[in-house]
Design a protein around this motif. Structure first.
Motif, PDB file in Angstrom:
ATOM      1  N   VAL A 136     102.201   4.739  59.889  1.00 21.20           N
ATOM      2  CA  VAL A 136     100.791   4.688  60.317  1.00 21.20           C
ATOM      3  C   VAL A 136     100.652   5.251  61.727  1.00 21.20           C
ATOM      4  O   VAL A 136      99.698   5.974  62.027  1.00 21.20           O
ATOM      5  CB  VAL A 136     100.253   3.240  60.245  1.00 21.20           C
ATOM      6  CG1 VAL A 136      98.851   3.161  60.838  1.00 21.20           C
ATOM      7  CG2 VAL A 136     100.236   2.754  58.799  1.00 21.20           C
ATOM      8  N   LEU A 172      97.588   0.446  67.942  1.00 27.18           N
ATOM      9  CA  LEU A 172      96.671   0.773  66.853  1.00 27.18           C
ATOM     10  C   LEU A 172      97.372   0.651  65.498  1.00 27.18           C
ATOM     11  O   LEU A 172      96.816   0.076  64.551  1.00 27.18           O
ATOM     12  CB  LEU A 172      96.132   2.197  67.046  1.00 27.18           C
ATOM     13  CG  LEU A 172      94.930   2.606  66.190  1.00 27.18           C
ATOM     14  CD1 LEU A 172      93.748   1.685  66.441  1.00 27.18           C
ATOM     15  CD2 LEU A 172      94.547   4.058  66.503  1.00 27.18           C
ATOM     16  N   SER A 173      98.598   1.173  65.412  1.00 28.32           N
ATOM     17  CA  SER A 173      99.311   1.117  64.129  1.00 28.32           C
ATOM     18  C   SER A 173      99.699  -0.316  63.783  1.00 28.32           C
ATOM     19  O   SER A 173      99.630  -0.725  62.620  1.00 28.32           O
ATOM     20  CB  SER A 173     100.557   2.011  64.180  1.00 28.32           C
ATOM     21  OG  SER A 173     101.531   1.496  65.050  1.00 28.32           O
ATOM     22  N   THR A 213      98.122  -3.055  64.658  1.00 29.16           N
ATOM     23  CA  THR A 213      96.900  -3.761  64.251  1.00 29.16           C
ATOM     24  C   THR A 213      96.491  -3.367  62.841  1.00 29.16           C
ATOM     25  O   THR A 213      96.145  -4.222  62.011  1.00 29.16           O
ATOM     26  CB  THR A 213      95.753  -3.441  65.235  1.00 29.16           C
ATOM     27  OG1 THR A 213      96.162  -3.779  66.558  1.00 29.16           O
ATOM     28  CG2 THR A 213      94.508  -4.228  64.869  1.00 29.16           C
ATOM     29  N   ALA A 214      96.524  -2.058  62.546  1.00 31.27           N
ATOM     30  CA  ALA A 214      96.138  -1.572  61.218  1.00 31.27           C
ATOM     31  C   ALA A 214      97.046  -2.145  60.138  1.00 31.27           C
ATOM     32  O   ALA A 214      96.579  -2.587  59.082  1.00 31.27           O
ATOM     33  CB  ALA A 214      96.181  -0.041  61.196  1.00 31.27           C
ATOM     34  N   TYR A 273      96.394  -6.043  59.614  1.00 27.87           N
ATOM     35  CA  TYR A 273      95.189  -6.340  58.834  1.00 27.87           C
ATOM     36  C   TYR A 273      95.316  -5.846  57.396  1.00 27.87           C
ATOM     37  O   TYR A 273      94.778  -6.464  56.459  1.00 27.87           O
ATOM     38  CB  TYR A 273      93.955  -5.728  59.496  1.00 27.87           C
ATOM     39  CG  TYR A 273      93.448  -6.549  60.662  1.00 27.87           C
ATOM     40  CD1 TYR A 273      92.771  -7.757  60.455  1.00 27.87           C
ATOM     41  CD2 TYR A 273      93.659  -6.146  61.975  1.00 27.87           C
ATOM     42  CE1 TYR A 273      92.320  -8.524  61.522  1.00 27.87           C
ATOM     43  CE2 TYR A 273      93.218  -6.903  63.058  1.00 27.87           C
ATOM     44  CZ  TYR A 273      92.544  -8.089  62.820  1.00 27.87           C
ATOM     45  OH  TYR A 273      92.100  -8.851  63.873  1.00 27.87           O
ATOM     46  N   SER A 274      96.039  -4.751  57.203  1.00 27.35           N
ATOM     47  CA  SER A 274      96.251  -4.248  55.842  1.00 27.35           C
ATOM     48  C   SER A 274      97.077  -5.238  55.033  1.00 27.35           C
ATOM     49  O   SER A 274      96.804  -5.478  53.850  1.00 27.35           O
ATOM     50  CB  SER A 274      96.961  -2.892  55.881  1.00 27.35           C
ATOM     51  OG  SER A 274      96.160  -1.924  56.504  1.00 27.35           O
TER      52      SER A 274
END
Length: 755
Positions: free
Chosen positions: A468, A364-365, A367-368, A371-372
């Motif tokens: 994150v 999750l981190s 991926t975040a 994309y960020s």
């Protein structure tokens, strides 16, 4: 009967005091993060200011006890004995839940925990009541204040996203305005900034007070509520004048003043808002007892026949109880190591720049962050290069601008971000309070801090994925808090319903034993971490320090390897799988320690004296040899565990005896190595190398002996594989030790010649 319930009420208050201790340990993160992270003032001053805020805020709690009595369920539909069961289940669950999160250093919400514990226990008792009366579950809604519970849940959820977003935007704009070199700008616009900040904090204190203090004059309360903008305007002018006076006449750092006053305000809000979470349940139980006792004396009504409609009215809480609770809070702030552990989580996640990361990245981190980065790069392309350079220059982080001394540990973040954290959290909580919106002070303050970290570009490409991941872990724990609190409180309520006083006794003993066990384990953990504490990575490191540091690393790793090898050889003799669990855990700790040391190599080299370039090479090579040693013992441990786990044949007596002889020989050498490095007696290194070489000859002889066994009597390929593997890796372990000793001897001889 009356005596029994008196005992239960006393027990509830004892549990409440225990709940205060574990609750404050978790919620200290709310108001201490900014002051501690920025090092605005000494720690003692921070705790004094926070303690005063807590004591004042404790008085403010008087009007906030309604949630425990009637905010979640409808008390008029429950009998007195049922209410006591609900309250007991809530407090027992709360103590265990908060203590668990304290132990792992995760800040969670005491508001969320108590709300969902009340909800879970009330739902469980309601279902039991419905079951006994042969009604349908459709009647459950009449027992529970669904609207209020939904409002609280939604308000808390929204506050998380709002706090993060607003924090990121405000910090980004503030940094564009001030940059990191803000000392000159503060002389010109610091008065206005101080006026805005302190006016916001003042309004925050007034709003919290007028919504909570029962003994304030009604006219004063109405005046405050009806003249908000007038009060803000006057407060702004007053504090702007005071700020200008402090800056230009008394030469005070206005940001430090904001941080100190903001810490007081948030501590006040914490006590005023969250004290209900700790003692509200016990006070509600006591008030319930008084209502039943009065009815019992008048008509002899039984606890199982007395409906608690009296809790639906307004009931004031005695001030002395609030002050006692406030005093316990203050003592906990000063002495709780778990409070400091939880605070460190927020400080580390928000710190400026790189360092050792606590949380591991997850899907999750990753991926975040990915994309960020894509969105950020896309947005940057819309801006011209001069504008991008101008923005980037505002976020440059020169140590000289902040006047950080190289020999002193840097703050986690600067005073500007600390001020924004406190002011913004105060404003958001004030707005929510003004509109009677439910929220969690923990969630707001934590997410504001994370938002300002993000907006301040504290999460660089090197650290973003870890930070994150940490934020997601904390948010995940918040969701888990609600789910666990609901389910656990419901289960305990059912157990008490059927088990009565026997169940209560057992549950209380188990809860207290669990808390004590947790405290002992945490104490050992803190002690262990202190023993492992290395030099601060921001300090200048000299040759003597690098030698001492390396010696301590060697001692610790060799001691761990030596103990682990003894355990593994013994465990192979017992052929007991359960004994290997501790061995695998110790092995993981050794590997983690080496990884942590290697993660910090950059900061060691960065902080070395300019003339000590060779020292950095020596340190890196030492860690490399230590890692080789740990990898060897890791193979021995895991292959031995695998052999036993697969239920292969036991090693033969002769094989176990040979391995024990090797282990004892290695133990003798390692004991001398530890003694030499502990005493800094490096003249013995040559003798130690000779002993290690003798051990290599012994291992070679045992390998030859096993080859002969295979040709003559050995008939187990798995045994031979394990035996060879253990001996060969012990040989590699010994070679790595020799290489490390030779490196140390070479460096020591060169250092003596230079001296």
């Amino acid at each position: 009967m009356e005596t029994t319930y008196i005992i239960l009420i006393v027990l509830l208050f004892v549990l409440a005091f225990a709940d205060i201790i574990v609750g404050v340990s978790n919620d200290a993160v709310n108001f201490l993060n900014s002051a501690i992270g920025s090092k605005a003032v000494p720690m003692r001053t921070i705790l004094i200011v926070a303690g005063l805020g807590v004591l004042v805020g404790a008085i403010f709690s008087s009007g906030l006890m309604e949630v425990a009595r009637k905010g979640i369920f409808n008390p008029e539909l429950f009998y007195f004995d049922e209410i006591i069961i609900i309250f007991l289940a809530v407090l027992l669950t709360d103590i265990l839940l908060l203590d668990f999160f304290n132990s792992i250093g995760i800040p969670t919400s005491t508001t969320v925990s108590v709300v969902f514990e009340l909800l879970g226990a009330a739902v469980a008792i309601s279902i039991l009541k419905i079951y006994e009366s042969d009604n349908t579950l459709s009647n459950l809604e009449s027992f529970i204040n669904v609207e209020k519970a939904s409002e609280i849940s939604l308000g808390i959820l929204l506050s998380v996203f709002i706090a993060f977003t607003v924090g990121a935007i405000v910090q980004f704009v503030s940094r564009l305005l001030f940059s990191f070199d803000y000392s000159h700008k503060l002389k010109h616009i610091g008065g206005i900034f101080g006026g805005v900040s302190l006016a916001a904090i003042t309004y925050f204190i007034l709003i919290k007070g007028t919504n909570s203090i029962s003994f304030l004059d009604e006219n004063f309360v109405n005046f405050v509520l009806q003249n908000k903008f007038f009060i803000i305007g006057i407060s702004f002018l007053f504090w702007t004048f005071i700020s200008l006076l402090l800056i230009h006449v008394f030469h005070c750092h206005i940001l430090k003043v904001i941080v100190v006053i903001g810490t007081f305000a948030l501590a006040l809000a914490f006590a005023g808002n969250d004290l209900v979470n700790f003692i509200g349940v016990s006070i509600a139980a006591w008030q319930s007892f008084l209502l039943w006792q009065e009815a019992f004396m008048a008509s002899g009504v039984l606890p199982s026949e007395f409906l608690m409609d009296g809790l639906a009215g307004e009931v004031q809480t005695p001030t002395y109880l609030l002050m006692i609770a406030g005093g316990i809070m203050v003592v906990t702030l000063w002495f709780s190591s778990k409070a400091q552990y939880v605070v460190q989580t927020g400080v580390n996640l928000g710190r400026q720049g790189e360092g050792a990361e606590r949380f591991k990245p997850n899907l999750l981190s990753r991926t975040a962050v990915r994309y960020s980065v894509f969105v950020g790069q896309t947005f940057s392309q819309l801006l011209s290069e001069p504008i991008q350079e101008k923005i980037n220059s505002r976020f440059s982080f020169p140590d000289k601008a902040l006047k950080y001394q190289k020999s002193v540990a840097k703050p986690a973040f600067d005073l500007l971000r600390a001020s924004v954290n406190l002011v913004l959290a105060s404003i958001l909580i004030s707005i929510a309070t003004n509109f009677t919106l439910p929220l969690s002070t923990t969630y707001v303050t934590f997410m504001v801090a994370m938002g300002t970290s993000f907006g301040d570009r504290a999460w660089g490409r090197e650290s973003a994925v870890y930070r994150v991941a940490g934020v997601f872990n904390v948010i995940g724990s918040w969701i888990a808090t609600a789910a666990i609190a609901f389910v656990a409180a419901g289960i305990l309520a059912v157990i008490i319903w059927y088990g009565s006083y026997y169940a209560i006794t057992i549950l209380v003993v188990l809860a207290l034993a669990s808390v004590i066990r947790s405290a002992v384990r945490h104490s050992k953990k803190v002690k262990s971490e202190k023993n492992k504490k290395k030099f601060n990575r921001t300090d200048i490191i000299t040759i003597n320090e690098i030698t001492t540091e390396s010696s301590q690393n060697i001692i610790q790793v060799i001691r761990g390897i030596n103990d682990l090898l003894l355990e593994v050889v013994n465990n192979l003799g017992y052929h007991d799988l359960s004994r290997f669990k501790k061995s695998l855990k110790k092995q993981s700790e050794l590997e983690f320690e080496i990884d942590e040391l290697k993660d910090n190599v950059f900061y060691y080299i960065k902080s070395l004296e300019d003339t000590n370039v060779e020292a950095s090479k020596f340190y890196v090579l030492t860690l490399d040899h230590l890692q080789d040693m740990v990898q060897s013992i890791a193979y021995i441990t895991r292959s031995s565990h695998k052999h036993v786990s697969n239920n292969h044949k036991n090693l033969k007596f002769n094989q176990i005896r040979d391995l024990k002889n090797v282990q004892r020989s290695l133990d003798e050498v390692y004991s001398e190595v530890i003694e030499a490095f502990d005493n800094q007696d490096f003249d013995e290194i040559k003798k130690l190398i000779n002993k290690e070489n003798t051990l290599l000859d012994k291992i070679s002889a045992l390998l030859q002996k096993q080859i002969e066994r295979i040709r003559e009597t050995e008939n187990s390929p798995k045994n031979s594989k394990l035996y060879f593997g253990v001996l060969l890796e012990t040989k590699n372990l010994t070679k790595a030790t020799i290489a490390m000793l030779e490196l140390f001897q070479e460096y020591y001889e060169e250092a003596k010649q230079e001296f």
